[in-house]
Design a protein around this motif. Structure first.
Motif, mmCIF file in Angstrom:
data_model
loop_
_atom_site.group_PDB
_atom_site.id
_atom_site.type_symbol
_atom_site.label_atom_id
_atom_site.label_comp_id
_atom_site.label_asym_id
_atom_site.label_seq_id
_atom_site.Cartn_x
_atom_site.Cartn_y
_atom_site.Cartn_z
ATOM 1 N N ARG A 152 0.828 -1.205 0.000
ATOM 2 C CA ARG A 152 0.000 0.000 0.000
ATOM 3 C C ARG A 152 0.862 1.254 0.000
ATOM 4 N NH1 ARG A 152 -5.580 -0.033 0.346
ATOM 5 N NH2 ARG A 152 -5.153 2.093 -0.325
ATOM 6 N N ASP A 153 1.949 1.243 0.772
ATOM 7 C CA ASP A 153 2.849 2.403 0.780
ATOM 8 C C ASP A 153 3.447 2.636 -0.608
ATOM 9 O OD1 ASP A 153 2.350 2.676 3.459
ATOM 10 O OD2 ASP A 153 4.258 1.799 4.117
ATOM 11 N N LEU A 154 3.806 1.555 -1.275
ATOM 12 C CA LEU A 154 4.384 1.669 -2.616
ATOM 13 C C LEU A 154 3.343 2.210 -3.594
ATOM 14 C CD1 LEU A 154 7.217 0.883 -3.794
ATOM 15 C CD2 LEU A 154 6.145 -1.208 -4.619
ATOM 16 N N GLU A 155 2.112 1.727 -3.476
ATOM 17 C CA GLU A 155 1.045 2.150 -4.379
ATOM 18 C C GLU A 155 0.679 3.613 -4.141
ATOM 19 O OE1 GLU A 155 -2.965 2.898 -5.742
ATOM 20 O OE2 GLU A 155 -2.453 2.626 -3.631
ATOM 21 N N ARG A 156 0.677 4.040 -2.871
ATOM 22 C CA ARG A 156 0.308 5.424 -2.554
ATOM 23 C C ARG A 156 1.405 6.413 -2.944
ATOM 24 N NH1 ARG A 156 -1.846 3.192 3.139
ATOM 25 N NH2 ARG A 156 -4.067 2.990 2.635
ATOM 26 N N ALA A 157 2.653 5.913 -3.005
ATOM 27 C CA ALA A 157 3.774 6.793 -3.354
ATOM 28 C C ALA A 157 4.074 6.737 -4.844
ATOM 29 C CB ALA A 157 5.016 6.388 -2.560
ATOM 30 N N SER A 158 3.036 6.507 -5.649
ATOM 31 C CA SER A 158 3.235 6.392 -7.093
ATOM 32 C C SER A 158 3.972 7.608 -7.637
ATOM 33 C CB SER A 158 1.888 6.265 -7.813
ATOM 34 O OG SER A 158 1.315 5.009 -7.589
ATOM 35 N N PRO A 159 4.988 7.378 -8.465
ATOM 36 C CA PRO A 159 5.683 8.506 -9.082
ATOM 37 C C PRO A 159 4.771 9.187 -10.101
ATOM 38 C CG PRO A 159 6.441 6.422 -10.005
ATOM 39 C CD PRO A 159 5.529 6.081 -8.872
ATOM 40 N N PRO A 160 5.150 10.356 -10.570
ATOM 41 C CA PRO A 160 4.305 11.054 -11.558
ATOM 42 C C PRO A 160 4.074 10.195 -12.794
ATOM 43 C CG PRO A 160 6.060 12.486 -10.733
ATOM 44 C CD PRO A 160 6.350 11.118 -10.214
ATOM 45 N N ALA A 161 2.878 10.350 -13.371
ATOM 46 C CA ALA A 161 2.546 9.593 -14.579
ATOM 47 C C ALA A 161 3.506 9.962 -15.710
ATOM 48 C CB ALA A 161 1.111 9.874 -14.987
ATOM 49 N N LEU A 162 3.834 8.966 -16.509
ATOM 50 C CA LEU A 162 4.727 9.176 -17.649
ATOM 51 C C LEU A 162 3.904 9.538 -18.880
ATOM 52 C CD1 LEU A 162 7.028 6.040 -17.191
ATOM 53 C CD2 LEU A 162 7.537 8.393 -16.513
ATOM 54 N N PRO A 163 4.294 10.589 -19.594
ATOM 55 C CA PRO A 163 3.554 10.909 -20.829
ATOM 56 C C PRO A 163 3.742 9.812 -21.868
ATOM 57 C CG PRO A 163 5.503 12.303 -20.592
ATOM 58 C CD PRO A 163 5.364 11.545 -19.305
ATOM 59 N N LEU A 164 2.681 9.538 -22.611
ATOM 60 C CA LEU A 164 2.702 8.479 -23.618
ATOM 61 C C LEU A 164 2.740 9.087 -25.010
ATOM 62 C CD1 LEU A 164 0.080 5.778 -22.515
ATOM 63 C CD2 LEU A 164 2.513 5.457 -22.841
ATOM 64 N N ASN A 165 3.707 8.653 -25.790
ATOM 65 C CA ASN A 165 3.765 9.006 -27.209
ATOM 66 C C ASN A 165 3.602 7.701 -27.979
ATOM 67 O OD1 ASN A 165 4.532 9.598 -29.868
ATOM 68 N ND2 ASN A 165 5.865 11.285 -29.191
ATOM 69 N N LEU A 166 2.337 7.339 -28.272
ATOM 70 C CA LEU A 166 2.061 6.032 -28.855
ATOM 71 C C LEU A 166 2.714 5.856 -30.214
ATOM 72 C CD1 LEU A 166 -1.674 5.495 -27.869
ATOM 73 C CD2 LEU A 166 0.357 4.469 -26.848
ATOM 74 N N ALA A 167 2.732 6.918 -30.999
ATOM 75 C CA ALA A 167 3.342 6.797 -32.329
ATOM 76 C C ALA A 167 4.831 6.482 -32.207
ATOM 77 C CB ALA A 167 3.133 8.092 -33.107
ATOM 78 N N ARG A 168 5.492 7.150 -31.280
ATOM 79 C CA ARG A 168 6.923 6.891 -31.094
ATOM 80 C C ARG A 168 7.162 5.481 -30.563
ATOM 81 N NH1 ARG A 168 10.798 9.893 -26.657
ATOM 82 N NH2 ARG A 168 12.780 8.919 -27.295
ATOM 83 N N LEU A 169 6.294 5.041 -29.635
ATOM 84 C CA LEU A 169 6.429 3.692 -29.090
ATOM 85 C C LEU A 169 6.215 2.637 -30.161
ATOM 86 C CD1 LEU A 169 4.632 3.918 -25.623
ATOM 87 C CD2 LEU A 169 7.018 3.313 -26.020
ATOM 88 N N HIS A 170 5.190 2.843 -30.982
ATOM 89 C CA HIS A 170 4.918 1.876 -32.043
ATOM 90 C C HIS A 170 6.064 1.835 -33.044
ATOM 91 C CE1 HIS A 170 0.290 2.108 -31.265
ATOM 92 N NE2 HIS A 170 0.910 1.299 -30.431
ATOM 93 N N ALA A 171 6.627 3.012 -33.337
ATOM 94 C CA ALA A 171 7.733 3.052 -34.295
ATOM 95 C C ALA A 171 8.965 2.356 -33.742
ATOM 96 C CB ALA A 171 8.061 4.507 -34.644
ATOM 97 N N ALA A 172 9.214 2.539 -32.437
ATOM 98 C CA ALA A 172 10.411 1.944 -31.833
ATOM 99 C C ALA A 172 10.271 0.444 -31.649
ATOM 100 C CB ALA A 172 10.702 2.617 -30.490
ATOM 101 N N SER A 173 9.081 -0.007 -31.259
ATOM 102 C CA SER A 173 8.897 -1.432 -30.960
ATOM 103 C C SER A 173 8.424 -2.231 -32.161
ATOM 104 C CB SER A 173 7.890 -1.606 -29.821
ATOM 105 O OG SER A 173 6.602 -1.163 -30.227
#
Length: 709
Positions: A293-314
């Protein structure tokens, strides 16, 4: 009824063993008696050593297969009496600090009285050239220890303790053995691996401990809880704990009073809802819930998603549920990703790795076993380790170097095959994660749960406290696999179907009459039928069976397959049960040799006094008399196969396996095969396995504690 004859006593020299089972409780030994007669002795002699002068107590028997044998009830080493025997005994390294030269001088001075002189008048050792006061005291102490050891072994075996176990008890308690065993034989079950309550209870009754002793009831309570942990539970309801304990010791034992006392003293804990825990297990469950629970509550900031870049890289296009998993990994500090075969878990993991890489996060990949870690590394082209290695397990101390005081550095930990995580390993992992670390658990919740106590993955999913993404869609390439289709039929409670006669497939069902017939079919399939049809070598085919015992259990199948596939291999090891050329499996983690529980290899041959075993092309050497860490691996239990994949699997599942048959056992077995799965089964047994889900629940309260934390 005729009175059996009194036991006979024989003295002689143990020349060699022709067979010793794993725990030494049964051995076959060649013995030369003092009158020169040679005989075959059988019984609990595994703790003795070739070259020992021994005393055997037992009776003669006529074995229809092996002829006349001496069936020993007990056997223990004797000290030699002749000058020559004493010199050999002392020169053989049995007494610390005495080698061949000193042995010769001692016997030259005292002759056949050497041992008597040392035991009774050690000051006379000053008569031997070169022995000063310090050496004299050391020598007297060492030989006194030998006398005490012999007395302890005679005492233990007189109370029915096999020779190897008696030797193990002596090594633990040494000179205190007799006193401590008389005082509380149940400490053996608590403090010695391999000693169960039944053995300790038999010794206790033999030394006169009354059946209604509180010490006996307390030991039975602990045994009942430990046995429950062996079955995967972390606790037991009070009523069930009392019932299990009374089944061991009878209603006359004060079980309820002893339980209340253990709870009052804090040795056992009522964890709520009348669930009774050992103290350590309760502490671990509470700690795991709070840390997660401590780990879940201390979630780091959300990461921005660039789906086009991810699809191109993977180079990967994601389905809707896979995109949901990617977004959850970007947004949350803790994520559970679950799904069956063919649903694209690996694709999600690769894409999530690319996401973290684009944000310069350090990612550590791990899995509970070495086999699963290697599969993860192959699937992601990134280094992966066992969770034990990730946490820097220290075998000398029996703990992990990484933890709260020395946590893991880096932003992300991804654990594959998370269904295999038991509670102790899970809490150890959480201790090593600082708030802000991202944790991704990937696994198939429908597989068998962990071998150890707990049901971590299922409890996390049931809690609704951490984000869970379940992948259900089977992708087109997976739909072409009859293995994947069969696996999903099993999950849906439907009997998987064999292909029509003559049709090509990667999943087949072969009908057997009974266990013995199934064993015959398994040998045929591995030896000839599968290699001929599919071009696979026998060593690429893994037999997976529900049980160890029985006509179609792992032990019997290994013997049959060894005889069929490796009949001419030269015997190796102390007992000679393994042969050069055998397929073998490591029983436990060996960090020094970097061979881990479940790793499969092949015995290649001898190198001096060592045995060479090949694991994935790497040569590992074992001492010639130290192969107890290896077992035959032509066949293994389905539980032992968790985290593995094989080119082909053959799965016998018949009526003799009745008590074990259940859906997740069959599902786990079928999903171990990559290219081919063959079920050797009886229709009734297969129907039971597909339809039965009872017996799967484990007593845990992790989900409830996550709600409350």
């Amino acid at each position: 009824m005729a009175t059996p004859p009194p036991p006979e006593t024989l003295d002689g020299a143990l020349e060699r063993f022709t067979y010793v089972n794993d725990d030494g409780s049964f051995a076959v030994a060649a013995v030369r008696l003092d009158d020169g007669q040679r005989l075959s002795a059988v019984g609990p002699l595994g703790g003795l050593e070739p070259g020992d002068r021994v005393r055997l107590v037992g009776a003669w028997q006529d074995n229809p297969r092996f002829g006349r044998q001496f069936k020993a009830e007990a056997g223990w080493p004797l000290l030699p009496e002749s000058a020559e025997g004493i010199e050999r005994y002392l020169a053989g390294g049995r007494v610390h600090g005495v080698g061949p030269e000193l042995a010769k001088r001692l016997v030259a001075t005292f002759g056949a009285d050497t041992l008597t002189v040392v035991a009774n008048t050690p000051e006379r050792l000053s008569e031997v050239p070169g022995i000063g006061p310090k050496r004299r005291a050391q020598l007297a102490e060492a030989l006194t220890g030998q006398t005490l050891q012999r007395e302890a072994l005679v005492f233990l075996q007189g109370h029915g303790v096999p020779a190897r176990l008696a030797d193990q008890i002596w090594k633990k308690y040494e000179g205190k053995t007799i006193g401590w065993v008389r005082e509380n034989p149940y400490r053996l079950a608590a403090e010695l691996r391999g000693v169960g309550f039944a053995t300790a209870d038999r010794i206790a009754r033999s030394v006169g401990l009354p059946p209604d002793s509180p010490v006996r009831a307390a030991a039975a309570l602990i045994h009942a809880l430990n046995s429950a942990q062996d079955d995967g539970h972390v606790c037991l309801p009070r009523a069930e704990l009392l019932a299990r304990t009374e089944a061991l010791v009878g209603a006359e034992a004060p079980v309820a009073l002893v339980l209340d006392k253990a709870l009052a003293e804090g040795r056992l804990v009522d964890g709520g809802d009348d669930y009774i825990y050992p103290w350590r297990t309760h502490h671990d469950e509470v700690e795991a819930a709070q840390r997660l629970r401590d780990l879940e509550r201390a979630s780091p900031p959300a990461l921005p998603l660039n789906l086009a870049r991810l699809h191109a890289a993977s180079g990967l296009e994601l389905a809707p549920a896979q995109l949901e998993a990617l977004r959850a990994a970007a947004a949350h500090g803790v994520l559970v990703l679950t799904g069956g075969p063919g649903t694209g878990k690996t694709t999600v993991v690769r894409t999530v790795l690319e996401l973290f890489k684009q944000h310069d996060l350090t990612v550590r990949l791990a899995a509970p076993t070495g086999r699963a870690a290697r599969r993860l590394a192959e699937a992601t082209s990134q280094e992966a380790s066992t969770v034990h290695r990730l946490l820097e397990y220290n075998p000398a101390e029996g703990g992990f170097r990484k933890g709260e005081d020395d946590p893991l550095e880096g932003g992300v930990v991804i654990v594959d095959e998370a269904s295999m995580l038991d509670q102790p390993l899970f809490v150890a992992l959480l201790r090593a994660l600082v708030p802000g670390t991202r944790l991704v658990l990937v696994g198939d919740a429908d597989q068998l749960p962990s071998v150890g106590p707990g049901n971590v993955l299922a409890d996390l999913i049931a809690s609704d406290v951490v984000p869970v993404v379940r992948l259900r869609e089977i992708f087109r390439q997976a739909e072409l696999s009859a293995i994947v289709v069969a696996a999903h039929h099993i999950l849906a409670g439907r009997v998987p179907q064999a292909p029509p006669p003559g049709a090509e497939s990667d999943f087949y069902v072969v009908e057997a009459r009974d266990g013995a017939h199934a064993a015959e079919l398994v040998v045929q399939l591995v030896q000839s039928r599968v290699p001929a049809k599919f071009g696979l070598r026998p060593d690429e085919i893994q037999v997976l069976t529900p049980m160890h015992r029985g006509a179609c259990g792992a032990e019997k199948l290994n013997a049959l397959l060894q005889a069929a596939l490796n009949p001419g291999g030269a015997p190796v090891g102390k007992a000679g049960a393994l042969r050069v050329g055998d397929k073998v499996m490591q029983r436990r983690n060996d960090y020094e040799r970097e061979v881990f529980n479940g790793d499969v290899g092949q015995i290649m041959g001898r190198a001096g006094d060592q045995i060479e075993v090949a694991f994935d092309g790497r040569c590992v050497r074992y001492p010639g008399d130290g192969l107890e860490a290896l077992q035959p691996a032509y066949a293994c239990t389905i539980h032992k196969s968790q985290g593995s994949e094989y080119p082909a699997v053959v799965i016998p599942m018949v009526g003799e396996h009745w008590v074990m048959l259940q859906k997740n056992l069959l599902y786990t077995a079928v999903t171990r095969g990559r290219r081919l799965v063959v079920l050797v089964t009886q229709p009734r047994a297969l129907r039971r396995a597909v339809q039965r889900q009872d017996g799967l629940e484990r007593y845990t309260a992790l989900a409830r504690r996550l709600w409350a934390a």
